[in-house]
Scaffold this motif. Structure first.
Motif: not given
Length: 319
Positions: A239-262
């Motif tokens: 996760x540290x490749x793209x995020x300086x901290x995980x979503x749960x660290x700040x009370x949030x959530x990660x969401x994977x979107x569907x798009x042109x690169x799916x």
């Protein structure tokens, strides 16, 4: 490390009920904030909470000085000027020229202007932090867009005290951004619980009617949205490749979107969750339709859109 949060100064005590103000103050204290800067009206709502944190009141005096007084400390004389704390707003030039000895009280708060960012501030900060230790607090409300960066640099230079406010209210360093920067650089006190920043921010959003933008640093709803593809693959591995901290660290959530690169494999997983198994040719056509949908619709498809597109494809083939 001593944090003073000025967020409560920007709540309208006439529009927000006492219970909501106390709830927000309680949340700030639970997160680990050690001192709250408040207005006289807000202070009236917080009586009885003084045993949990230091409560300071801000009121303007002549000469551009803001006095800070511990409202509930009965061991101090309200008439003794030497027992009061002061915020002294200084420009960069004044900061260099004036003595740092605080003759007015037990805390000297120095405010920097925007020009500080274009000077040798790291050495300046180190010098002031070394000379004054815990007797000086950094206030960057005059620093504009540099407020958060300068407040962090003060901490990195060894400064012990800092004044901030959630969402950067009043032009202060944004509390949530300052804490995030400190966490990334291993400077965050262990007493701080960053997982509460989201709930606190939403309480403030309702209290001051300032919307949190989707891409707001640390707090934005979309900052942990990632389109499925190489980025998702990287996050799954590290996760540290793209995020300086995980979503749960700040009370949030990660969401994977569907798009042109799916990838087709990702679409197959989506269909499987709905009990649908697609053939290879159906998956290829679905990929084309989905990418066209994303480009023409100017938005990422939801899972329901993928299912609808697939059923349309299968229906057309059956027909």
């Amino acid at each position: 490390m001593y944090l003073i949060d000025a967020t409560l100064c920007y709540l309208d005590a006439e529009l927000i009920n006492r219970a909501e103000i106390r709830k927000l103050a309680h949340s700030l204290i639970e997160m680990g904030i050690e001192s709250l800067l408040v207005t006289p009206k807000i202070a009236e709502c917080l009586y009885g909470m003084q045993d949990r944190c230091l409560i300071l009141m801000s009121y303007h005096a002549r000469g551009g000085v803001t006095r800070l007084k511990n409202l509930f400390d009965t061991n101090r004389s309200s008439d003794a000027v030497s027992e009061e704390s002061y915020f002294c707003g200084l420009s960069y030039d004044e900061w260099q020229e004036q003595t740092l000895e605080d003759e007015c009280g037990d805390m000297r708060v120095v405010s920097s202007d925007v020009n500080t960012f274009f000077t040798d501030y790291p050495n300046l900060f180190q010098e002031q932090a070394h000379l004054c230790g815990e007797e000086i607090c950094f206030d960057s409300h005059a620093s504009g867009v540099f407020a958060g960066a300068l407040a962090y640099e003060w901490i990195a230079a060894g400064g012990k005290n800092v004044l901030s406010a959630f969402l950067g209210l009043g032009g202060y360093a944004p509390t949530e951004e300052l804490l995030a920067a400190m966490f990334v650089h291993d400077l965050l006190p262990k007493t701080i619980d960053m997982s509460l920043v989201q709930s606190i921010a939403h309480q403030i959003e309702c209290g001051v009617h300032v919307p949190i933008l989707p891409h707001k640093a640390v707090l934005g709803e979309h900052i942990f949205f990632v389109e499925s593809g190489v980025h998702v693959n990287g996050i799954q591995k590290n996760t540290s490749c793209f995020e300086p901290f995980s979503p749960d660290k700040v009370g949030s959530q990660r969401k994977v979107l569907i798009g042109t690169h799916t990838s087709p494999a990702m679409l197959a997983q989506v269909l499987e969750r709905y009990g649908i198994k697609a053939t290879q040719s159906e998956s290829e056509e679905l990929m084309r339709e989905m990418r066209s949908f994303a480009r023409n619709g100017k938005r990422n498809p939801e899972e329901s859109d993928v299912v609808d597109l697939f059923l349309k494809i299968r229906g057309e083939r059956a027909g």
